[in-house]
Design an enzyme around this catalytic site. Structure first.
Site, PDB file in Angstrom:
ATOM      1  N   ASP A  25       0.264  -1.401   0.182  1.00 42.17           N
ATOM      2  CA  ASP A  25       0.174   0.122  -0.074  1.00 42.17           C
ATOM      3  C   ASP A  25       0.749   1.061  -0.225  1.00 42.17           C
ATOM      4  OD1 ASP A  25      -3.000   1.571  -0.315  1.00 42.17           O
ATOM      5  OD2 ASP A  25      -2.574   1.712   2.216  1.00 42.17           O
ATOM      6  N   ASN A  73     -11.124  -2.710  -5.056  1.00 48.13           N
ATOM      7  CA  ASN A  73     -10.871  -1.553  -5.599  1.00 48.13           C
ATOM      8  C   ASN A  73     -11.404  -1.346  -7.077  1.00 48.13           C
ATOM      9  OD1 ASN A  73      -7.133  -2.583  -4.658  1.00 48.13           O
ATOM     10  ND2 ASN A  73      -8.301  -1.114  -3.703  1.00 48.13           N
TER      11      ASN A  73
HETATM   12  C1  IPE Z   1      -4.981  -2.323  -0.030  1.00 55.88           C
HETATM   13  O1  IPE Z   1      -4.738  -1.020  -0.469  1.00 55.88           O
HETATM   14  C2  IPE Z   1      -5.128  -3.572  -1.184  1.00 55.88           C
HETATM   15  C3  IPE Z   1      -4.192  -3.625  -1.877  1.00 55.88           C
HETATM   16  C4  IPE Z   1      -2.785  -3.529  -1.785  1.00 55.88           C
HETATM   17  C5  IPE Z   1      -3.837  -4.404  -2.877  1.00 55.88           C
HETATM   18  P1  IPE Z   1      -6.030  -0.627  -0.402  1.00 55.88           P
HETATM   19  O2  IPE Z   1      -5.024   0.790  -0.263  1.00 55.88           O
HETATM   20  O3  IPE Z   1      -6.892  -0.853  -1.186  1.00 55.88           O
HETATM   21  O4  IPE Z   1      -6.758  -0.369   1.790  1.00 55.88           O
HETATM   22  P2  IPE Z   1      -6.806   0.562   2.043  1.00 55.88           P
HETATM   23  O5  IPE Z   1      -8.866   1.077   0.955  1.00 55.88           O
HETATM   24  O6  IPE Z   1      -7.157   1.827   2.200  1.00 55.88           O
HETATM   25  O7  IPE Z   1      -8.355  -0.098   3.709  1.00 55.88           O
HETATM   26  C1  IPE Z   2      -1.693   0.350  -3.459  1.00 54.90           C
HETATM   27  O1  IPE Z   2      -1.632   2.071  -3.136  1.00 54.90           O
HETATM   28  C2  IPE Z   2      -1.750  -0.129  -4.379  1.00 54.90           C
HETATM   29  C3  IPE Z   2      -3.305  -1.049  -5.092  1.00 54.90           C
HETATM   30  C4  IPE Z   2      -4.081  -0.823  -3.729  1.00 54.90           C
HETATM   31  C5  IPE Z   2      -3.524  -1.358  -6.216  1.00 54.90           C
HETATM   32  P1  IPE Z   2      -2.419   2.794  -3.261  1.00 54.90           P
HETATM   33  O2  IPE Z   2      -2.929   2.879  -4.591  1.00 54.90           O
HETATM   34  O3  IPE Z   2      -3.623   2.021  -2.171  1.00 54.90           O
HETATM   35  O4  IPE Z   2      -1.457   4.275  -2.382  1.00 54.90           O
HETATM   36  P2  IPE Z   2      -2.461   4.916  -1.118  1.00 54.90           P
HETATM   37  O5  IPE Z   2      -3.157   3.688   0.140  1.00 54.90           O
HETATM   38  O6  IPE Z   2      -3.996   5.590  -2.222  1.00 54.90           O
HETATM   39  O7  IPE Z   2      -1.129   5.630  -1.063  1.00 54.90           O
HETATM   40 MG    MG Z   3      -4.235   2.646  -0.627  1.00 51.16          MG
END
Ligand code: IPE
Ligand code: IPE
Ligand code: MG
Length: 241
Positions: A25, A73
């Site tokens: 993340d 997602n």
């Molecule tokens: C968790 O990250 C999912 C992945 C890393 C694929 P998110 O960014 O989707 O999680 P939330 O929404 O902050 O819980």
């Molecule tokens: C993780 O990074 C990748 C996925 C969840 C696919 P994020 O896209 O959630 O990045 P932040 O949390 O918005 O910084």
């Molecule tokens: Mg995230």
């Protein structure tokens, strides 16, 4: 990789978990912090994956599972979702020859349904090509959700006419996407949030968790070394004494 003594000579082999799972993340925030569009964070995140896979393999990790896209997602803007899938399809093309050369077995957990056909095909190709490899198992959780995993298992159990009294935890585990993968010993989450976000709910029952504020594109070898050192000091009791 970093110059000097290799990480493998600095870490104790008994502090290396057999199965490491990672919630990658913080890509978006990493990009935003440098004034870049979020998608650039996903590019950097994919590049970092390749580094981390190599380090984990060198350290002797047997199973590495990464959370690349959750069932939730899909709620993101269409453009970001499409961009993510494009980056993943490219990642697979770029990484597969190296993964294969490194004797790594590529696998998928989650649902292939609704993913772009190109991504499905490339994924299936990588899985097929590496199916007999005997080195590290590298599992990509893509369109994966812990609850969906459990519901999917229940559906197949019912289709198989399994009787209630036959259902044990052991049997149920064999109906999950992770059927022949041991439970994760260590689940790492980068990007400062302290939640599972629906990752490996059943499988993580006794996993050790490690949360770090480091954003995924910046999660490097030095931090892996630190994580393993901390993991090595954990006392896993599994409910016993
Ligand atoms: C968790 O990250 C999912 C992945 C890393 C694929 P998110 O960014 O989707 O999680 P939330 O929404 O902050 O819980
Ligand atoms: C993780 O990074 C990748 C996925 C969840 C696919 P994020 O896209 O959630 O990045 P932040 O949390 O918005 O910084
Ligand atoms: Mg995230």
């Amino acid at each position: 990789l970093k110059e000097g003594t290799p990480i493998t000579s600095r870490i104790q082999s008994d502090s290396v978990p057999r199965h490491v799972a990672i919630i990658m993340d913080g890509n978006g925030r990493w990009a935003t912090k440098q004034g870049l569009p979020r998608i650039m964070g996903h590019h950097a995140g994919a590049n970092n994956c390749r580094l981390v896979v190599q380090v984990m393999k060198d350290c002797g990790v047997h199973y590495l599972t990464i959370y690349a896209f959750s069932t939730e997602n899909w709620k993101r803007p269409t453009l970001e979702v499409k961009g993510l899938f494009r980056i993943m399809a490219q990642f697979i093309v770029d990484a597969t020859p190296t993964l294969h050369a490194e004797n790594i077995k590529v696998r998928h957990i989650g649902s292939m349904e609704n993913l772009p056909k190109v991504l499905q095909n490339r994924f299936r190709y990588a899985v097929e090509l590496t199916r007999d490899n005997t080195g590290m198992n590298f599992t990509i959780a893509l369109n994966y959700g812990g609850r969906a995993d459990i519901l999917n298992a229940v559906r197949i159990l019912l289709q198989d006419n399994i009787k209630p009294e036959e259902i044990t935890e052991e049997l149920f585990s064999r109906y999950l996407y992770t059927a022949d993968i041991p439970d994760p010993d260590l689940i790492i989450r980068t990007g400062a949030e302290m939640r599972t976000s629906n990752f490996l709910l059943w499988q993580g029952a006794y996993s050790e968790y490690y949360f770090t504020p480091t954003l995924w594109p910046a999660f490097n070898e030095a931090e892996i070394e630190k994580v393993f050192e901390i993991y090595g000091q954990r006392n896993r009791r599994f409910g016993g004494l």
